[in-house]
Design a protein around this motif. Structure first.
Motif, PDB file in Angstrom:
ATOM      1  N   ARG A 279       3.752  -9.785  -3.731  1.00  0.00           N
ATOM      2  CA  ARG A 279       4.832  -8.974  -4.308  1.00  0.00           C
ATOM      3  C   ARG A 279       4.348  -7.568  -4.637  1.00  0.00           C
ATOM      4  O   ARG A 279       5.102  -6.597  -4.544  1.00  0.00           O
ATOM      5  N   ILE A 280       3.090  -7.461  -5.033  1.00  0.00           N
ATOM      6  CA  ILE A 280       2.541  -6.132  -5.308  1.00  0.00           C
ATOM      7  C   ILE A 280       2.696  -5.250  -4.082  1.00  0.00           C
ATOM      8  O   ILE A 280       3.187  -4.106  -4.164  1.00  0.00           O
ATOM      9  N   LEU A 281       2.298  -5.754  -2.937  1.00  0.00           N
ATOM     10  CA  LEU A 281       2.374  -4.966  -1.710  1.00  0.00           C
ATOM     11  C   LEU A 281       3.824  -4.699  -1.320  1.00  0.00           C
ATOM     12  O   LEU A 281       4.188  -3.558  -0.995  1.00  0.00           O
ATOM     13  N   TYR A 282       4.649  -5.737  -1.360  1.00  0.00           N
ATOM     14  CA  TYR A 282       6.048  -5.569  -0.952  1.00  0.00           C
ATOM     15  C   TYR A 282       6.750  -4.537  -1.834  1.00  0.00           C
ATOM     16  O   TYR A 282       7.398  -3.606  -1.332  1.00  0.00           O
ATOM     17  N   ASP A 283       6.630  -4.679  -3.143  1.00  0.00           N
ATOM     18  CA  ASP A 283       7.334  -3.775  -4.050  1.00  0.00           C
ATOM     19  C   ASP A 283       6.770  -2.358  -3.995  1.00  0.00           C
ATOM     20  O   ASP A 283       7.512  -1.374  -4.137  1.00  0.00           O
ATOM     21  N   ALA A 284       5.458  -2.244  -3.786  1.00  0.00           N
ATOM     22  CA  ALA A 284       4.870  -0.907  -3.675  1.00  0.00           C
ATOM     23  C   ALA A 284       5.445  -0.174  -2.472  1.00  0.00           C
ATOM     24  O   ALA A 284       5.765   1.024  -2.549  1.00  0.00           O
ATOM     25  N   VAL A 285       5.598  -0.883  -1.364  1.00  0.00           N
ATOM     26  CA  VAL A 285       6.181  -0.262  -0.174  1.00  0.00           C
ATOM     27  C   VAL A 285       7.657   0.046  -0.406  1.00  0.00           C
ATOM     28  O   VAL A 285       8.126   1.160  -0.138  1.00  0.00           O
ATOM     29  N   ALA A 286       8.387  -0.922  -0.911  1.00  0.00           N
ATOM     30  CA  ALA A 286       9.825  -0.746  -1.108  1.00  0.00           C
ATOM     31  C   ALA A 286      10.149   0.380  -2.080  1.00  0.00           C
ATOM     32  O   ALA A 286      11.178   1.055  -1.943  1.00  0.00           O
ATOM     33  N   ASN A 287       9.258   0.616  -3.032  1.00  0.00           N
ATOM     34  CA  ASN A 287       9.502   1.650  -4.048  1.00  0.00           C
ATOM     35  C   ASN A 287       8.834   2.981  -3.723  1.00  0.00           C
ATOM     36  O   ASN A 287       8.760   3.869  -4.577  1.00  0.00           O
ATOM     37  N   GLY A 288       8.317   3.122  -2.515  1.00  0.00           N
ATOM     38  CA  GLY A 288       7.738   4.387  -2.098  1.00  0.00           C
ATOM     39  C   GLY A 288       6.441   4.738  -2.781  1.00  0.00           C
ATOM     40  O   GLY A 288       6.136   5.919  -2.992  1.00  0.00           O
ATOM     41  N   LEU A 289       5.646   3.723  -3.099  1.00  0.00           N
ATOM     42  CA  LEU A 289       4.384   3.945  -3.808  1.00  0.00           C
ATOM     43  C   LEU A 289       3.178   3.888  -2.869  1.00  0.00           C
ATOM     44  O   LEU A 289       2.051   3.689  -3.318  1.00  0.00           O
TER      45      LEU A 289
END
Length: 482
Positions: A279-289
């Motif tokens: 989830r760290i990776l998925y959310d980081a990508v989805a949130n433009g991080l």
């Protein structure tokens, strides 16, 4: 052959195989083959090659065991050996040649030819199947039952464990066929100055805190919060190292329980487990991080970028620390922290062996002996482990002080598979095509792709993984116990 086994008692300490930094901008490898084809060729070769030693024998006749080698007794030995490895960066910067020159000061008559291979995971399997790889190599992802077909038995695992760390990661029937180059603690490399500029005063200990900190970096600095290293491919496999101990605090999970678990990818709902790791990776990508274009990441370039404060953090093993420190004038800004996950109030860190040295079973007795001398010198006298910021394989050996951030963490190692189940994880990895800790870069890259495009939710991805996992259990007749 039926693979149904009952989970039994009797555990032996072992490590997962983690990934050394094997990429480089220079390709010194031979032509590559598809990973699956190479693996099939390797398995076929194992089936058709007459075993040169019985697995019950701890050493090869006419050649001393590793523990029997006293380096001072072999200074007049004459041989010419070849060493195949993946550290192309150390070939390019001259440090490998410097180590060999230092080795030859003590052993002037042992010629060591070295070859660094960029796409090691694929090429090493292909070389192994063709038999043209040399005398010493780092063991790729082979089935443990095939170890004796390719590699010289180095000694009793029980006896070797008294002098060396992590020697049961490539052990079969109580015999060790590999010795780790060094050990790693699995965490996150980061830039301390970037964290401070972002207003981060304490290191994150959960996925949610880490994502919040990445957002602070985006809001308050010009740095890329989390650099994915997507384009390199192999670097994405680093995420798999946190599947067991780090995500659930259970040293028996990775090699004993994982294959018997029905739904390992479900969300436990408490910021732990495999789901929240990815989830760290998925959310980081989805949130433009992450970087603006993940398809153009640059492995060699990222080292200087994080050194200069252009990157906040990267998920890589501790082997990467020294490379980031050496990449510019701001080495003091590079830190290494535990992976941000807390289980029951405790942060866990996985310590385990990296790639393992192994000796060609088909080499001459002189070359086998010279290979053992070379390996022992590399472990005991080269100083390579400390320079790379890694744990010493030698019990009581020198270790770096870079792990201060791990004070308070509980350091665990993955315990060995149950006797008779040593190949279960390899077979599940192959059947499911998920390849955890075995070159499963594509599945991690797919998370980046899905998050960037919105084509799949993380729940959808985890559901697909669960289906593949359950289908593999059914096909292999592995009993579901959890």
């Amino acid at each position: 052959m039926k693979l149904r086994k009952a989970l039994a008692l009797g555990l032996a300490a072992a490590m997962t195989v983690s990934m050394i930094g094997c990429g480089s901008t220079a390709d010194t490898s031979t032509d590559t083959a598809d990973t699956t084809e190479a693996a099939e060729e390797t398995t076929e070769a194992a089936d058709t090659t007459e075993e040169s030693t019985e697995s019950a024998d701890a050493t090869t006749d006419g050649v001393p065991g590793y523990l029997d080698i006293n380096l001072d007794d072999y200074t007049d030995l004459t041989a010419s050996i070849k060493f195949l490895h993946c550290r192309t960066d150390r070939e390019e910067d001259g440090s490998m040649a410097e180590m060999i020159a230092k080795f030859n000061e003590k052993f002037p008559n042992i010629e060591v030819k070295t070859e660094g291979v960029t796409d090691y995971a694929e090429d090493a399997l292909l070389r192994l199947s063709q038999g043209n790889w040399g005398d010493v190599m780092w063991i790729p992802a082979v089935d443990k039952k095939d170890l004796s077909s390719y590699f010289m038995p180095l000694g009793s695992t029980e006896e070797m464990s008294k002098s060396l760390n992590f020697v049961d990661s490539w052990s079969y029937d109580g015999i060790s066929y590999g010795i780790p180059v060094w050990g790693n603690a699995q965490g996150v490399v980061y830039n301390k100055a970037v964290f401070e500029a972002a207003g981060i005063t304490e290191l994150p200990t959960t996925p949610t805190e880490f994502l919040e900190d990445l957002q602070l970096i985006k809001d308050n600095t010009d740095a890329i919060p989390l650099y994915t290293n997507y384009a390199a491919g192999w670097t994405m496999g680093a995420w798999d190292a946190y599947v067991g101990v780090v995500s659930n605090g259970d040293a028996t999970y990775m090699n004993q329980k994982f294959v018997h678990t029905a739904n390992p990818f479900d969300d436990p709902g408490d910021d732990t487990g495999i789901y929240n790791l990815y989830r760290i990776l998925y959310d980081a990508v989805a949130n433009g991080l992450i970087e603006d274009d993940y398809t153009t990441t640059d492995w060699e370039g990222c080292k200087g970028m994080i050194n200069n404060g252009e990157i906040g953090a990267m998920v890589l093993g501790s082997w990467a620390y020294s490379q980031m420190v050496e990449a510019g004038d701001h080495g003091d800004d590079i830190g290494y922290m535990p992976f941000p996950m807390t289980v029951g109030g405790t942060q866990y860190a996985l310590a385990g062996g990296d790639y393992n040295y192994a000796v060609n079973i088909n080499s001459s007795d002189e070359n086998k002996t010279a290979s053992l001398v070379f390996i022992k010198w590399m472990l005991e006298e080269s100083g390579w482990s400390v320079r790379e910021g890694c744990y010493s394989t030698v019990i009581g050996g020198e270790n770096p002080d870079m792990y201060s951030a791990f004070d308070g963490c509980e350091m665990l190692s993955d315990e060995a598979a149950i006797a008779g189940e040593e190949d279960f994880l390899n077979e599940m990895n192959a059947e499911s095509e998920l390849s955890f800790n075995a070159g499963g870069n594509a599945k991690v890259q797919s998370i980046v792709e899905a998050a960037a495009t919105g084509s799949k939710s993380l729940d959808d991805i985890m559901a697909d993984w669960t289906t593949a996992w359950n289908d593999a259990q059914d096909e292999l007749e592995i009993e579901v116990l959890y």
